[in-house]
Design a protein around this motif. Structure first.
Motif, PDB file in Angstrom:
ATOM      1  N   ASP A 170       0.805  -1.211   0.000  1.00 47.45           N
ATOM      2  CA  ASP A 170       0.000   0.000   0.000  1.00 47.45           C
ATOM      3  C   ASP A 170       0.845   1.270   0.000  1.00 47.45           C
ATOM      4  N   ILE A 171       2.086   1.165  -0.454  1.00 46.21           N
ATOM      5  CA  ILE A 171       2.962   2.328  -0.551  1.00 46.21           C
ATOM      6  C   ILE A 171       3.366   2.506  -2.017  1.00 46.21           C
ATOM      7  N   PHE A 172       2.956   3.631  -2.608  1.00 46.65           N
ATOM      8  CA  PHE A 172       3.328   3.894  -4.001  1.00 46.65           C
ATOM      9  C   PHE A 172       4.831   4.090  -4.131  1.00 46.65           C
ATOM     10  N   GLY A 173       5.403   4.837  -3.200  1.00 48.53           N
ATOM     11  CA  GLY A 173       6.823   5.123  -3.265  1.00 48.53           C
ATOM     12  C   GLY A 173       7.234   6.004  -2.102  1.00 48.53           C
ATOM     13  N   SER A 174       8.499   6.431  -2.111  1.00 49.51           N
ATOM     14  CA  SER A 174       9.032   7.281  -1.052  1.00 49.51           C
ATOM     15  C   SER A 174       9.714   8.500  -1.673  1.00 49.51           C
ATOM     16  N   VAL A 175       9.734   9.598  -0.899  1.00 44.52           N
ATOM     17  CA  VAL A 175      10.332  10.832  -1.396  1.00 44.52           C
ATOM     18  C   VAL A 175      10.995  11.561  -0.229  1.00 44.52           C
ATOM     19  N   GLN A 176      12.026  12.308  -0.539  1.00 48.51           N
ATOM     20  CA  GLN A 176      12.780  13.007   0.498  1.00 48.51           C
ATOM     21  C   GLN A 176      12.221  14.414   0.728  1.00 48.51           C
ATOM     22  N   ILE A 177      12.260  14.835   2.004  1.00 53.01           N
ATOM     23  CA  ILE A 177      11.852  16.184   2.394  1.00 53.01           C
ATOM     24  C   ILE A 177      13.078  16.905   2.951  1.00 53.01           C
ATOM     25  N   VAL A 178      13.336  18.095   2.439  1.00 50.25           N
ATOM     26  CA  VAL A 178      14.460  18.906   2.908  1.00 50.25           C
ATOM     27  C   VAL A 178      13.934  20.288   3.270  1.00 50.25           C
ATOM     28  N   ASP A 179      14.129  20.690   4.508  1.00 50.08           N
ATOM     29  CA  ASP A 179      13.648  21.994   4.989  1.00 50.08           C
ATOM     30  C   ASP A 179      12.164  22.196   4.691  1.00 50.08           C
ATOM     31  N   GLY A 180      11.393  21.132   4.833  1.00 52.13           N
ATOM     32  CA  GLY A 180       9.959  21.227   4.625  1.00 52.13           C
ATOM     33  C   GLY A 180       9.529  21.287   3.170  1.00 52.13           C
ATOM     34  N   VAL A 181      10.443  20.980   2.263  1.00 50.78           N
ATOM     35  CA  VAL A 181      10.134  21.032   0.827  1.00 50.78           C
ATOM     36  C   VAL A 181      10.296  19.637   0.216  1.00 50.78           C
ATOM     37  N   ILE A 182       9.269  19.184  -0.500  1.00 48.69           N
ATOM     38  CA  ILE A 182       9.336  17.897  -1.189  1.00 48.69           C
ATOM     39  C   ILE A 182      10.361  17.966  -2.312  1.00 48.69           C
ATOM     40  N   GLN A 183      11.278  17.004  -2.337  1.00 54.48           N
ATOM     41  CA  GLN A 183      12.270  16.905  -3.411  1.00 54.48           C
ATOM     42  C   GLN A 183      11.764  15.876  -4.425  1.00 54.48           C
ATOM     43  N   SER A 184      10.973  16.347  -5.397  1.00 59.76           N
ATOM     44  CA  SER A 184      10.305  15.426  -6.321  1.00 59.76           C
ATOM     45  C   SER A 184      11.271  14.531  -7.074  1.00 59.76           C
ATOM     46  N   SER A 185      12.462  15.036  -7.358  1.00 57.33           N
ATOM     47  CA  SER A 185      13.437  14.249  -8.125  1.00 57.33           C
ATOM     48  C   SER A 185      13.919  13.024  -7.371  1.00 57.33           C
ATOM     49  N   THR A 186      13.687  12.979  -6.045  1.00 56.86           N
ATOM     50  CA  THR A 186      14.154  11.845  -5.247  1.00 56.86           C
ATOM     51  C   THR A 186      13.100  10.744  -5.138  1.00 56.86           C
ATOM     52  N   TYR A 187      11.927  10.951  -5.749  1.00 60.13           N
ATOM     53  CA  TYR A 187      10.861   9.955  -5.644  1.00 60.13           C
ATOM     54  C   TYR A 187      11.334   8.592  -6.131  1.00 60.13           C
ATOM     55  N   GLN A 188      11.087   7.571  -5.314  1.00 57.81           N
ATOM     56  CA  GLN A 188      11.461   6.204  -5.652  1.00 57.81           C
ATOM     57  C   GLN A 188      10.234   5.308  -5.572  1.00 57.81           C
ATOM     58  N   ARG A 189       9.958   4.624  -6.650  1.00 56.01           N
ATOM     59  CA  ARG A 189       8.818   3.716  -6.704  1.00 56.01           C
ATOM     60  C   ARG A 189       9.038   2.528  -5.788  1.00 56.01           C
ATOM     61  N   MET A 190       7.981   2.137  -5.080  1.00 50.21           N
ATOM     62  CA  MET A 190       8.052   0.964  -4.197  1.00 50.21           C
ATOM     63  C   MET A 190       7.726  -0.294  -5.009  1.00 50.21           C
ATOM     64  N   PRO A 191       8.702  -1.190  -5.210  1.00 54.12           N
ATOM     65  CA  PRO A 191       8.460  -2.388  -6.036  1.00 54.12           C
ATOM     66  C   PRO A 191       7.353  -3.288  -5.494  1.00 54.12           C
ATOM     67  N   SER A 192       7.110  -3.234  -4.191  1.00 52.47           N
ATOM     68  CA  SER A 192       6.125  -4.131  -3.588  1.00 52.47           C
ATOM     69  C   SER A 192       4.690  -3.615  -3.715  1.00 52.47           C
ATOM     70  N   HIS A 193       4.514  -2.387  -4.198  1.00 51.54           N
ATOM     71  CA  HIS A 193       3.149  -1.866  -4.328  1.00 51.54           C
ATOM     72  C   HIS A 193       2.363  -2.703  -5.325  1.00 51.54           C
ATOM     73  N   ARG A 194       1.096  -2.951  -5.009  1.00 51.15           N
ATOM     74  CA  ARG A 194       0.249  -3.769  -5.879  1.00 51.15           C
ATOM     75  C   ARG A 194      -0.926  -2.936  -6.382  1.00 51.15           C
ATOM     76  N   ILE A 195      -1.140  -2.958  -7.693  1.00 52.96           N
ATOM     77  CA  ILE A 195      -2.260  -2.239  -8.287  1.00 52.96           C
ATOM     78  C   ILE A 195      -3.586  -2.775  -7.751  1.00 52.96           C
ATOM     79  N   VAL A 196      -3.663  -4.091  -7.579  1.00 49.63           N
ATOM     80  CA  VAL A 196      -4.832  -4.724  -6.974  1.00 49.63           C
ATOM     81  C   VAL A 196      -4.358  -5.604  -5.823  1.00 49.63           C
ATOM     82  N   SER A 197      -4.942  -5.394  -4.660  1.00 54.11           N
ATOM     83  CA  SER A 197      -4.646  -6.230  -3.501  1.00 54.11           C
ATOM     84  C   SER A 197      -5.952  -6.823  -2.987  1.00 54.11           C
ATOM     85  N   SER A 198      -5.901  -7.479  -1.846  1.00 52.87           N
ATOM     86  CA  SER A 198      -7.121  -8.025  -1.264  1.00 52.87           C
ATOM     87  C   SER A 198      -8.073  -6.917  -0.829  1.00 52.87           C
TER      88      SER A 198
END
Length: 219
Positions: A170-198
């Motif tokens: 249930d996690i699309f991915g992770s991203v870094q926050i620096v000084d309260g600002v989202i660093q979009s370029s650091t977004y990393q997809r979570m391989p375990s995320h499932r489009i359909v789950s139970s």
């Protein structure tokens, strides 16, 4: 365009979980068949899933050559799932493929064991999240509680209890926050995320879903 509403039962809730690491042989064969399927409408059936929080459509695909030669047309149906009411013109517009057997299934429902993900769509999904997550009001509210470090972009189909980390599926991915600002370029997809789950089909925030649909419409 013909449209019908599904019954009131929850289509997206399933009792059994399917493991991500082991695909049954039947499902593997189904995936291989889908890989060679040309997207063209049967011109017969479009179904809207009224239980999903956003417009979701099931587009009936014509039977494959193998199915036509071995079984009756009613013994097996394949639907292309899309957030667009128009029949998909591009593979990226298809969320995934649903295998349905009217003889054994009384309802048309999304179930992990009957669903095949579509990787070209997944690529569009995560590209959209990365591009727009910094302006998502839901993410902005989260920044009020966390000014530094990494944070998860969670799937809303199965919210975790307050203060708890969502399940990996249930996690699309992770991203870094620096000084309260989202660093979009650091977004990393979570391989375990499932489009359909139970717990059903994935769910974005209202803002990100709107951006995703807009992107799909303009492919």
């Amino acid at each position: 365009m013909f449209s019908t509403t599904l019954c009131n039962s929850r289509l997206l809730r399933c009792a059994a979980k399917a493991t991500a690491s082991a695909m049954p042989l039947q499902r593997l064969a189904f995936a291989n068949t889908i890989a060679s399927t040309r997207l063209h409408s049967t011109g017969r059936e479009l179904i809207r899933d009224s239980s999903y929080p956003f417009p979701l459509y099931y587009h009936l695909l014509p039977p494959s050559d193998t199915q036509t030669s071995t079984t009756s047309a009613k013994a097996h149906s394949t639907y292309a799932l899309s957030f667009l009411p128009e029949f998909p013109k591009h593979n990226q517009q298809v969320v995934g493929f649903l295998n349905h057997s009217p003889s054994s299934d009384t309802e048309l429902r999304i179930h992990p064991s009957k669903f095949t993900e579509n990787e070209p769509f997944n690529t569009i999904l995560h590209a959209t999240i990365q591009e727009h997550l910094s302006k998502d009001p839901m993410v902005e509210s989260m920044l009020q509680q966390q000014l530094e470090g990494w944070t998860h972009i969670a799937d809303y189909r199965n919210p975790a209890p307050y203060g708890r980390i969502p399940l990996p599926e249930d996690i699309f991915g992770s991203v870094q926050i620096v000084d309260g600002v989202i660093q979009s370029s650091t977004y990393q997809r979570m391989p375990s995320h499932r489009i359909v789950s139970s717990n059903g089909l994935f769910q974005l925030s209202d803002y990100l879903h709107e951006k995703l649909v807009h992107r799909l419409q303009n492919i």
